[in-house]
Design a protein around this motif. Structure first.
Motif, short mmCIF file in Angstrom:
data_model
loop_
_atom_site.label_atom_id
_atom_site.label_comp_id
_atom_site.label_asym_id
_atom_site.label_seq_id
_atom_site.Cartn_x
_atom_site.Cartn_y
_atom_site.Cartn_z
N LYS A 107 0.80 -1.03 -0.15
CA LYS A 107 0.03 0.13 -0.14
C LYS A 107 0.16 1.51 -0.03
CE LYS A 107 -4.08 -2.03 2.18
NZ LYS A 107 -4.78 -2.01 3.93
N MET A 108 1.81 1.26 0.20
CA MET A 108 2.64 2.16 0.95
C MET A 108 3.82 3.00 -0.72
SD MET A 108 4.32 2.15 4.51
CE MET A 108 5.58 3.49 4.98
N ILE A 109 4.39 1.62 -1.45
CA ILE A 109 4.14 1.77 -2.87
C ILE A 109 3.48 2.42 -3.52
CG2 ILE A 109 5.18 0.69 -5.15
CD1 ILE A 109 6.52 -1.36 -2.66
N VAL A 110 2.48 1.71 -3.40
CA VAL A 110 1.29 2.22 -4.71
C VAL A 110 0.79 3.25 -4.02
CG1 VAL A 110 -1.01 1.84 -5.42
CG2 VAL A 110 0.34 -0.32 -4.48
N GLY A 111 1.03 4.26 -2.22
CA GLY A 111 0.33 5.26 -2.46
C GLY A 111 1.44 6.46 -2.10
N LYS A 112 2.75 6.15 -2.84
CA LYS A 112 3.80 6.33 -3.12
C LYS A 112 4.32 7.21 -0.83
CE LYS A 112 4.67 7.39 -7.40
NZ LYS A 112 5.16 8.28 -8.60
N LYS A 113 3.89 6.39 0.03
CA LYS A 113 4.09 7.30 0.95
C LYS A 113 5.60 6.84 1.90
CE LYS A 113 -0.85 6.74 2.21
NZ LYS A 113 -1.79 6.59 2.92
N PHE A 114 6.05 7.80 1.47
CA PHE A 114 7.99 7.29 2.10
C PHE A 114 7.97 7.36 3.96
CE2 PHE A 114 7.73 8.93 -2.02
CZ PHE A 114 8.40 7.00 -2.96
N LYS A 115 8.01 6.96 4.37
CA LYS A 115 7.76 7.13 6.07
C LYS A 115 8.18 5.56 6.69
CE LYS A 115 2.87 5.83 6.74
NZ LYS A 115 1.45 6.91 7.43
N GLN A 116 8.72 5.35 7.74
CA GLN A 116 8.48 4.16 9.07
C GLN A 116 7.54 3.75 9.05
OE1 GLN A 116 11.63 6.69 8.16
NE2 GLN A 116 11.67 5.26 6.42
N VAL A 117 7.22 2.67 9.26
CA VAL A 117 5.79 2.21 10.57
C VAL A 117 6.22 0.75 10.77
CG1 VAL A 117 3.49 1.13 9.74
CG2 VAL A 117 3.89 3.06 8.62
N ARG A 118 6.16 0.64 12.21
CA ARG A 118 6.24 -0.55 13.28
C ARG A 118 5.04 -1.45 13.05
NH1 ARG A 118 6.68 -0.07 19.53
NH2 ARG A 118 6.92 -2.64 20.09
N ASN A 119 5.85 -3.03 12.39
CA ASN A 119 4.34 -3.62 12.17
C ASN A 119 3.69 -4.00 13.60
OD1 ASN A 119 3.02 -5.17 9.74
ND2 ASN A 119 4.29 -6.88 10.92
N SER A 120 2.51 -4.06 12.99
CA SER A 120 1.55 -5.02 14.35
C SER A 120 2.23 -6.24 15.15
CB SER A 120 -0.09 -5.42 14.26
OG SER A 120 -0.32 -6.22 13.09
N PHE A 121 2.24 -6.53 16.44
CA PHE A 121 2.44 -7.53 16.83
C PHE A 121 1.51 -8.10 18.02
CE2 PHE A 121 5.08 -9.96 20.28
CZ PHE A 121 6.01 -10.30 19.29
N ASN A 122 1.53 -9.81 17.87
CA ASN A 122 0.19 -9.94 18.42
C ASN A 122 0.43 -11.23 19.80
OD1 ASN A 122 -1.56 -9.46 16.45
ND2 ASN A 122 -1.07 -11.02 14.88
N PHE A 123 0.00 -11.50 21.31
CA PHE A 123 -0.09 -12.01 21.67
C PHE A 123 -1.37 -13.18 21.68
CE2 PHE A 123 -0.28 -13.78 26.14
CZ PHE A 123 1.05 -14.08 26.84
N ILE A 124 -1.13 -14.08 21.74
CA ILE A 124 -2.74 -15.56 22.19
C ILE A 124 -2.19 -16.07 22.52
CG2 ILE A 124 -3.51 -17.00 20.26
CD1 ILE A 124 -2.00 -16.20 17.88
#
Length: 341
Positions: free
Chosen positions: A319-336
């Protein structure tokens, strides 16, 4: 408006395997496709380009001829060469992973699914080897609009070694996956914070760890998992006054009530379960078990899991490539939470 070639320059390498003609064509095609060179913008004449880049006039003439043929340059009599629309084409992306595990496959498949017909994605594997990584980048330099890279390498690899390789790629073509990297410029990044992800997951579920006095990370020797994971677990232990241990082989230690194990690999989880079944201890009561990364196998065995959302990582990057959003995003992390804790 005319772009002076002092302002718009490309790098032409004498030692490159690709001919100088093709280097010029590839770079200008790339920059037109990405909108760096805008449609209807005037570009340098053949003589100007030849002089500013110190290449033969014949070389530039051949390159411009190809660009004209493909619609990337248009001649206007008496005025010069202008940027054309080129050929409508999908975004070209080179994805370079450290290995093709089930989890990396999730990243890859969600990435190409999200992009759909907007992009063509080619896959390469560097096998944790910075030399292989360097060769991949060298052989494919200038051939793609984006380079989506997972920069995990052998333990002990000098970070500066692969940082220098990454610097060969323009920041606006760079997509860093899974690992946080400090680089200059505006680039796309979807990363795990290996230390804080595990610490925050454990901290939010601290009650579940209250029955365990010792927390042990099973960290195999000669493995390539990030050491920051152990830092996050140690930080939790210091906060909640628990003993923290690291072992490389679960078979070499005695299982005692009050221990909680965090495993990073499937084989170590299997060995731990096998060893536990040879005792009178039970998981979730006497012994705690937490494993990294979700699988159906762990779900069936009721193993508590901590894991980044690999599918989300691939989708977010796309999505960031298509939207040309040049930024750093922390990915979601799960506890099951399951019965093993």
């Amino acid at each position: 408006m005319k772009i002076d070639m002092i302002d718009y320059r490309i790098t032409i390498k004498d030692e490159d395997k690709v001919t100088k003609v093709r280097q010029i064509v590839n770079r200008m095609t790339h920059d037109i496709d990405k909108g760096i060179l805008k449609i209807n913008t005037q570009v340098a004449s053949i003589n100007e380009f030849s002089k500013s880049h110190h290449v033969a006039r014949e070389t530039v003439e051949k390159a411009y001829k190809i660009l004209h043929k493909n619609g990337y340059l248009v001649s206007v009599p008496g005025k010069g060469n202008f940027v054309g629309k080129g050929q409508t084409q999908a975004i070209k992306i080179l994805m370079i992973l450290n290995k093709m595990s089930p989890y990396k496959k999730e990243v890859y498949e969600s990435f190409i699914e999200e992009l759909g017909d907007k992009a063509h994605v080619h896959l390469e594997i560097h096998h944790y080897n910075p030399k292989i990584f360097r060769d991949i980048i060298h052989d494919n330099h200038g051939k793609y609009h984006y380079y989506a890279i997972m920069p995990h390498f052998y333990s002990g690899t000098d970070e500066q070694e692969y940082i220098e390789i990454l610097k060969d790629i323009s920041p606006n073509e760079l997509v860093i996956l899974d690992k946080r990297i400090n680089l200059d410029g505006r680039f796309i990044s979807v990363f795990q914070d290996f230390e804080m992800d595990i610490f925050e997951a454990m901290d939010k579920n601290a009650e579940l760890f209250s029955k365990y006095s010792v927390i042990t990370v099973v960290f195999p020797e000669n493995d390539h998992h990030p050491l920051e994971i152990t830092s996050g677990v140690k930080k939790f232990c210091e906060l909640y006054r628990k003993r923290f241990d690291i072992i490389s082989d679960v078979n070499k230690m005695e299982l005692l009530a009050g221990q909680c194990f965090i495993t990073l690999t499937e084989i170590d989880l299997a060995r731990l379960i096998k060893k536990l079944r040879a005792t009178n201890l039970s998981a979730g009561h006497d012994i705690g078990i937490v494993s990294f990364n979700e699988t159906v196998f762990k779900e069936l065995l009721e193993i508590t899991v901590v894991s980044t959302d690999f599918s989300a990582m691939g989708r977010t990057a796309a999505k960031m490539i298509v939207g040309k959003k040049f930024k750093q995003v922390r990915n979601s992390f799960n506890f099951i939470k399951r019965a093993s804790l």
